[in-house]
Enzyme design. Structure first.
Site, short mmCIF file in Angstrom:
data_model
loop_
_atom_site.label_atom_id
_atom_site.label_comp_id
_atom_site.label_asym_id
_atom_site.label_seq_id
_atom_site.Cartn_x
_atom_site.Cartn_y
_atom_site.Cartn_z
N GLY A 1 0.67 -1.29 -0.01
CA GLY A 1 -0.07 -0.18 -0.04
C GLY A 1 0.69 1.37 0.17
O GLY A 1 0.70 2.25 -0.84
N ASP A 2 1.69 1.21 0.61
CA ASP A 2 2.81 2.42 0.76
C ASP A 2 3.44 2.49 -0.48
O ASP A 2 3.84 3.60 -0.86
CB ASP A 2 4.03 2.36 1.81
CG ASP A 2 3.43 1.75 3.24
OD1 ASP A 2 2.31 2.36 3.47
OD2 ASP A 2 4.07 0.86 3.68
#
Length: 308
Positions: free
Chosen positions: A250-251
């Protein structure tokens, strides 16, 4: 310049244990030690893509020293505040036991240290970007992200918020440029279960009504959805592949989105790069390299055109 704020960074000890057994002595088959925390992950992937950033946040003790050393080794400029008490947390992640993590608490932040981190915001200039990512350490109020956004109000700085629950909701009134919940986090905000990309769109638009300019939602193996402020809606499955390590995917998506936006100013292109970076990291043991991301980007474009 892009600044990433990781208020509670960690030293991540990621291990593979074959045939893990509770109540027994288990030995690692493979292990990695690296600086962790959502903002640091974003900075790492930005560096892979050739985009400089500065990592902000708190560090404490010998673990904090090691986080700083390993972060700088990645070519990331660090401007952390060293806290007086406690040590930065150590997180243990068992890759061979799906979803199993033991995360430390981290140090308690004093009032004067909180004031010091607020002063770091004066470094930002018009046109800069600030990424606020992850959890808040002990001693800091849940309103801290909202306070930071309020402090930057009117300075023409793009803000990105990647957190959950009350921290995320409190930020919306300050019109962040981008928020990135996953489907489960989005569902929790509205008390519903969201499993498919089609379900995301109405709830993403509700968050826009509350103030978010762009809402990027990840759905792991089912891809991602973007509701952009210009009315564009992007939705796509990821290219096929084997999930190796979902930590940091997600990052990576946030970093890819920012890279795509910074180079083109086009939301659809930013979405493609975000999906490519997130997928590439999910299919890699560690955060994806530039080569892996660009190869995945080609596949994302090919599959998008195939659908069209």
């Amino acid at each position: 310049m892009i600044y990433t704020m990781t208020l509670n960074p960690s030293l991540d000890y990621t291990v593979t244990v074959n045939s893990f057994q509770l109540g027994r002595t288990n030995r690692t088959a493979e292990e990695f030690l690296f600086p962790g925390g959502k903002g640091i992950n974003v900075s790492t992937v930005l560096t892979q893509l050739g985009i400089p950033s500065t990592a902000l946040g708190f560090l404490g003790g010998f673990t904090g020293d090691e986080i700083r050393r390993r972060t700088e080794e990645r070519g990331i400029r660090c401007d952390f505040i060293q806290v007086k008490d406690g040590i930065s947390r150590i997180n243990v992640k068992l890759q061979s036991v799906e979803g199993t993590e033991i995360n430390g608490k981290g140090p308690v932040i004093r009032k004067e240290e909180k004031e010091e981190i607020m002063k770091k915001l004066d470094l930002l200039q018009r046109g800069d970007t600030l990424v606020l990512a992850g959890s808040v350490p002990q001693g800091m109020p849940e309103s801290i992200y909202s306070e930071m956004l309020s402090y930057l109000q009117g300075r023409e700085i793009l803000t990105v918020v990647d957190t959950t629950g009350p921290l995320l909701l409190a930020s919306l009134a300050h019109r962040p440029f981008l928020i990135k919940p996953n489907n489960h986090e989005l569902g929790e905000l509205f008390g519903v279960r969201i499993e498919e990309r089609e379900q995301v769109i109405p709830y993403a638009k509700k968050l826009q009504e509350r103030g978010a300019r762009n809402v990027l939602v990840s759905l792991a193996g089912k891809g991602a959805v973007l509701a952009a402020e210009d009315g564009t809606v992007c939705s796509q499955m990821p290219p096929r592949g084997e999930l190796v390590n979902g930590v940091g995917a997600g990052d990576s998506m946030v970093a890819g989105f920012l890279a795509g936006w910074q180079s083109t100013g086009d939301y659809r292109e930013a979405f493609r790069m975000g999906l490519a970076a997130g997928t590439a990291s999910a299919y890699s043991e560690l955060l994806a390299s530039r080569t892996e991301i660009l190869e995945m980007y080609k596949r994302v474009k090919e599959e998008e055109h195939a659908v069209l």
